[in-house]
Design an enzyme around this catalytic site. Structure first.
Site, PDB file in Angstrom:
ATOM      1  N   GLU A  64       7.294  15.425  13.004  1.00 49.62           N
ATOM      2  CA  GLU A  64       6.735  16.084  14.188  1.00 49.62           C
ATOM      3  C   GLU A  64       5.280  15.717  14.449  1.00 49.62           C
ATOM      4  O   GLU A  64       4.757  15.954  15.544  1.00 49.62           O
ATOM      5  CB  GLU A  64       6.867  17.603  14.036  1.00 49.62           C
ATOM      6  CG  GLU A  64       8.310  18.088  14.142  1.00 49.62           C
ATOM      7  CD  GLU A  64       8.460  19.564  13.830  1.00 49.62           C
ATOM      8  OE1 GLU A  64       7.509  20.152  13.272  1.00 49.62           O
ATOM      9  OE2 GLU A  64       9.524  20.123  14.136  1.00 49.62           O
TER      10      GLU A  64
ATOM     11  N   GLU B  26      19.010  14.648  -6.269  1.00 49.64           N
ATOM     12  CA  GLU B  26      17.789  15.341  -6.684  1.00 49.64           C
ATOM     13  C   GLU B  26      17.560  15.276  -8.191  1.00 49.64           C
ATOM     14  O   GLU B  26      16.466  15.597  -8.670  1.00 49.64           O
ATOM     15  CB  GLU B  26      17.819  16.801  -6.238  1.00 49.64           C
ATOM     16  CG  GLU B  26      18.801  17.683  -6.971  1.00 49.64           C
ATOM     17  CD  GLU B  26      18.639  19.145  -6.577  1.00 49.64           C
ATOM     18  OE1 GLU B  26      18.363  19.952  -7.475  1.00 49.64           O
ATOM     19  OE2 GLU B  26      18.768  19.468  -5.379  1.00 49.64           O
TER      20      GLU B  26
END
Length: 277
Positions: A83, A114
């Site tokens: 963003e 992960e």
């Protein structure tokens, strides 16, 4: 990975028999838990202040900021990084968000991604990270190997390191120079860290990146003068700003904005100045 019952994020919810609650009671209880988040985040501000100063100093010298995370934490990290270019006009390679398992993991979990201790640094390698850069590891539990390993290797190589976590005294925090620890307590649904922990991490990332962008000069007054004009809404927002600041009508402001290519350059043209502050 062995379950650690001392992790606050894994402790049982204070609410029992969730299906037995009325719908109003269910929603009010979630909201009551969410109200605890801002207080936990507020306690991170002294550390965040020092971190922002260091990040700004590095980015002013050309350094970049990397975010790494897995699952919800990784999605929040990638969102925040993604963003910033349209909002503040920075190049897409100045703040880089990486999620364990790659971009496909934004929509669908990648099994065991992960758990790869070396995965984050390997994912960073195409960007040629160097000692002038910053790495922010985002992990609600603070124990995610992808994040812990990335922070460890980055710190060893001289990058500035920070952790955004929701457990106290976590492994990720121990590997970082700056630990933002927003301990929000057990989740409403036991272990569902997409809830309070996710909200806390979103807030901390917003605070960190917004403060950095403001300090780097991408805001004039309280306006986004470097935002990218990528859709009609942003063009209209920019035109209104140019009109207000320049004392001209919106139509003329829109034309000037489109010719100039940015709010900053349009205002500089109007003011006959080299810079807008």
């Amino acid at each position: 990975m062995k379950q650690d019952d001392n992790r606050v994020t894994e402790q049982p919810s204070p609410y029992e028999d969730l299906r037995g609650l009325s719908l109003r009671g269910l929603l009010e209880a979630i909201n009551r838990e969410d109200a605890k988040v801002h207080r936990a985040v507020a306690r991170t501000i002294p550390v965040m202040e020092r971190l922002v100063e260091q990040v700004v100093a590095r980015m002013e010298r050309g350094g970049r900021m990397f975010y790494i995370g897995a699952g919800t934490s990784g999605r929040l990290a990638v969102t925040d990084a993604s963003e910033l270019p349209p909002t503040y006009g920075i190049p897409f390679d100045r703040v880089i968000g990486l999620i364990a398992g790659g971009d496909g993991a934004l929509r669908r979990a990648v099994e065991h991604a992960e758990d790869d201790l070396a995965g984050a640094w390997r994912d960073m390698m195409p960007y040629a990270p160097c000692a002038g850069d910053v790495l922010v590891g985002v992990a609600a539990s603070g124990t995610t190997p992808y994040v812990v390993g990335g922070l460890r290797e980055a710190r060893r190589r001289g990058l500035l390191t920070a952790a955004v976590v929701c457990n106290p005294a976590s492994a990720a925090a121990a590997e970082a120079e700056y630990a933002l620890e927003a301990v929000v307590g057990p989740e409403f649904v036991t272990g569902s860290t997409r809830m309070k922990a996710g909200t806390a991490q979103k807030m901390m990332l917003n605070m960190l990146s917004t403060a950095v962008m403001i300090r780097l000069g991408h805001v004039s007054g309280n306006r986004m003068v470097d935002m990218q004009l990528t859709n009609d809404k942003l063009v209209e927002r920019g035109a209104r700003l140019v009109a207000e600041r320049g004392g001209i009508d919106v139509g003329a402001a829109r034309g000037l904005l489109l010719r100039s290519g940015s709010v900053r350059r349009a205002l500089e043209t109007l003011n006959g100045e080299d810079d807008v502050s």
